[in-house]
Motif scaffolding. Structure first.
Motif, PDB file in Angstrom:
ATOM      1  N   UNK A  20       0.891  -1.247  -0.289  1.00  0.00           N
ATOM      2  CA  UNK A  20       0.156   0.126   0.331  1.00  0.00           C
ATOM      3  C   UNK A  20       0.782   1.334   0.088  1.00  0.00           C
ATOM      4  N   UNK A  21       0.206   2.543  -0.053  1.00  0.00           N
ATOM      5  CA  UNK A  21       0.940   3.689  -0.376  1.00  0.00           C
ATOM      6  C   UNK A  21       1.765   3.708   1.137  1.00  0.00           C
ATOM      7  N   UNK A  22       2.699   4.397   1.245  1.00  0.00           N
ATOM      8  CA  UNK A  22       3.846   4.496   2.383  1.00  0.00           C
ATOM      9  C   UNK A  22       3.449   5.479   3.369  1.00  0.00           C
ATOM     10  N   UNK A  23       3.482   5.080   4.408  1.00  0.00           N
ATOM     11  CA  UNK A  23       3.131   5.870   5.661  1.00  0.00           C
ATOM     12  C   UNK A  23       4.051   7.378   5.715  1.00  0.00           C
ATOM     13  N   UNK A  74     -18.061   1.605   1.272  1.00  0.00           N
ATOM     14  CA  UNK A  74     -17.000   2.186   0.188  1.00  0.00           C
ATOM     15  C   UNK A  74     -16.028   2.845   0.944  1.00  0.00           C
ATOM     16  N   UNK A  75     -16.211   3.570   1.700  1.00  0.00           N
ATOM     17  CA  UNK A  75     -15.249   4.544   2.476  1.00  0.00           C
ATOM     18  C   UNK A  75     -14.612   3.484   3.412  1.00  0.00           C
ATOM     19  N   UNK A  76     -15.059   2.431   3.954  1.00  0.00           N
ATOM     20  CA  UNK A  76     -14.111   1.538   4.604  1.00  0.00           C
ATOM     21  C   UNK A  76     -12.904   0.755   3.693  1.00  0.00           C
ATOM     22  N   UNK A  77     -13.617   0.262   2.514  1.00  0.00           N
ATOM     23  CA  UNK A  77     -12.721  -0.108   1.714  1.00  0.00           C
ATOM     24  C   UNK A  77     -11.576   0.815   1.321  1.00  0.00           C
ATOM     25  N   UNK A  78     -12.003   1.962   0.857  1.00  0.00           N
ATOM     26  CA  UNK A  78     -10.854   3.191   0.489  1.00  0.00           C
ATOM     27  C   UNK A  78      -9.744   3.034   1.809  1.00  0.00           C
ATOM     28  N   UNK A  79     -10.457   3.181   2.833  1.00  0.00           N
ATOM     29  CA  UNK A  79      -9.368   3.559   4.065  1.00  0.00           C
ATOM     30  C   UNK A  79      -8.466   2.336   4.010  1.00  0.00           C
ATOM     31  N   UNK A  80      -8.892   0.923   3.819  1.00  0.00           N
ATOM     32  CA  UNK A  80      -7.986  -0.314   3.829  1.00  0.00           C
ATOM     33  C   UNK A  80      -7.084  -0.285   2.995  1.00  0.00           C
ATOM     34  N   UNK A  82      -5.390   2.457   1.662  1.00  0.00           N
ATOM     35  CA  UNK A  82      -4.392   3.278   1.966  1.00  0.00           C
ATOM     36  C   UNK A  82      -3.707   2.809   3.247  1.00  0.00           C
ATOM     37  N   UNK A  83      -4.582   2.755   4.456  1.00  0.00           N
ATOM     38  CA  UNK A  83      -3.965   2.518   5.785  1.00  0.00           C
ATOM     39  C   UNK A  83      -4.235   1.144   6.242  1.00  0.00           C
ATOM     40  N   UNK A  84      -4.501   0.363   5.571  1.00  0.00           N
ATOM     41  CA  UNK A  84      -4.874  -0.946   5.944  1.00  0.00           C
ATOM     42  C   UNK A  84      -3.751  -2.041   6.140  1.00  0.00           C
ATOM     43  N   UNK A  85      -2.318  -1.535   5.689  1.00  0.00           N
ATOM     44  CA  UNK A  85      -1.249  -2.341   6.017  1.00  0.00           C
ATOM     45  C   UNK A  85      -1.198  -3.761   5.349  1.00  0.00           C
ATOM     46  N   UNK A  86      -1.058  -4.812   6.172  1.00  0.00           N
ATOM     47  CA  UNK A  86      -1.055  -6.130   5.463  1.00  0.00           C
ATOM     48  C   UNK A  86      -2.553  -6.469   5.135  1.00  0.00           C
ATOM     49  N   UNK A  87      -3.608  -5.795   5.490  1.00  0.00           N
ATOM     50  CA  UNK A  87      -4.783  -6.033   5.140  1.00  0.00           C
ATOM     51  C   UNK A  87      -5.278  -5.442   3.727  1.00  0.00           C
ATOM     52  N   UNK A  88      -4.471  -4.629   3.313  1.00  0.00           N
ATOM     53  CA  UNK A  88      -4.740  -3.899   2.207  1.00  0.00           C
ATOM     54  C   UNK A  88      -5.015  -4.637   0.835  1.00  0.00           C
ATOM     55  N   UNK A  91      -8.123  -6.746   0.778  1.00  0.00           N
ATOM     56  CA  UNK A  91      -9.218  -5.892   0.793  1.00  0.00           C
ATOM     57  C   UNK A  91      -9.449  -5.965  -0.936  1.00  0.00           C
ATOM     58  N   UNK A  92      -8.386  -5.684  -1.449  1.00  0.00           N
ATOM     59  CA  UNK A  92      -8.531  -5.371  -2.911  1.00  0.00           C
ATOM     60  C   UNK A  92      -8.757  -6.842  -3.578  1.00  0.00           C
ATOM     61  N   UNK A  93      -8.320  -7.839  -3.153  1.00  0.00           N
ATOM     62  CA  UNK A  93      -8.880  -9.059  -3.450  1.00  0.00           C
ATOM     63  C   UNK A  93     -10.402  -9.362  -3.447  1.00  0.00           C
TER      64      UNK A  93
END
Length: 296
Positions: A20-23, A74-80, A82-88, A91-93
């Motif tokens: 995901x995008x970097x911190x 949708x918003x919960x998905x977008x947050x994951x 960017x900010x989901x780390x290993x969960x990102x 969530x994409x899958x």
């Protein structure tokens, strides 16, 4: 190397997961900021102005019957992303699985599948020009270097969603010809796009958990829904890049522009004064706090 900094074996699946995008990056700073909520309707309207995307949303989405639930999910998905780390990546899958069965015929009589790169990439792509354009009103104006960084990070989000590099322009310089071609050849005022800027739509009432709040909404909903629809149309068209407005056939007057500038100036000044617990959405706030704790 894993996130703890130790060289430990990883499973093949984990090794192949896109990062995901970097911190500390541009998206890390802006995506979870409450000001970004104002930009989402413009991006969504640009997405559904694509004939295939509009047809899929018209046929399969619950945006008419459950707009509040759909927006929250949708918003919960977008947050994951960017900010989901290993969960990102997971969530994409999940998002790709959700779209696997969405297919049909678009408004031009062409067969489509929602995961076709031609339309799936457009859904992702819209976030970048909207963030860039609206950011000038709601955040500080970014430098060319920051713009390039934001685009690189947006490509990382695309990989999270399962887009391949060949599906997306790989630089900002390559993006704008692609974007202009899409506006010229594909984008149109679809039925769903028109609905999203209508001020007389039938908007279902939210059903909050609180009984008292539900009663209050029943009493005030006719007035509140009218005000909300007008505000939604205002920010949808206002924060949409002018060339996209023109492609969709949306009008925007000098008087509206002056109102948008006054409103945006107030938001731009007041929101940074808020404490972080009010300024950032919960998932973003937690991820940012965890990152800061880990860097000390």
């Amino acid at each position: 190397m894993n996130h703890t900094g130790h060289n430990t074996p990883q499973s093949p699946t984990r090794r192949l997961d896109p990062e995901p995008p970097p911190p500390g990056g541009v998206l890390w700073t802006t995506a979870g900021d409450i000001r970004s909520l104002l930009t989402l309707p413009a991006a969504f309207t640009m997405q559904v102005a694509h004939p295939a995307v509009g047809a899929g949303v018209d046929q399969y989405s619950v945006f008419r019957t459950d707009p509040w639930g759909r927006g929250e999910r949708s918003l919960r998905s977008v947050m994951l992303w960017v900010y989901g780390g290993d969960e990102a990546a997971a969530e994409g899958r999940r998002v790709r699985r959700l779209h696997k069965e969405i297919q049909g015929t678009d408004t031009r009589g062409r067969r489509y599948h929602s995961l076709d790169p031609a339309c799936y990439a457009w859904v992702h792509a819209t976030g970048f020009p909207v963030a860039r354009y609206a950011g000038r009103y709601l955040f500080r104006r970014i430098t060319p270097a920051q713009e390039r960084q934001m685009y690189r990070e947006w490509l990382q989000v695309g990989r999270i969603l399962g887009l391949r590099d060949r599906d997306m322009p790989q630089t900002v310089e390559e993006f704008w010809p692609y974007y202009r071609r899409m506006l010229a050849e594909e984008i149109e005022p679809t039925k769903v796009a028109r609905e999203l800027v209508a001020v007389d739509a039938d908007l279902p009432r939210p059903e909050p958990a609180s009984r008292a709040l539900r009663l209050l909404l029943r009493l005030t909903w006719p007035l509140l829904s009218t005000g909300y629809l007008r505000f939604r149309a205002f920010v949808t068209v206002g924060y949409m890049p002018p060339d996209a407005r023109a492609a969709i056939g949306l009008e925007w007057t000098p008087a509206q522009e002056r109102r948008l500038r006054r409103f945006s100036a107030a938001v731009r000044i007041l929101v940074p004064l808020l404490p972080e617990r009010l300024r950032y959405l919960p998932r973003a706030r937690a991820a940012r706090a965890q990152w800061r704790a880990g860097t000390r």
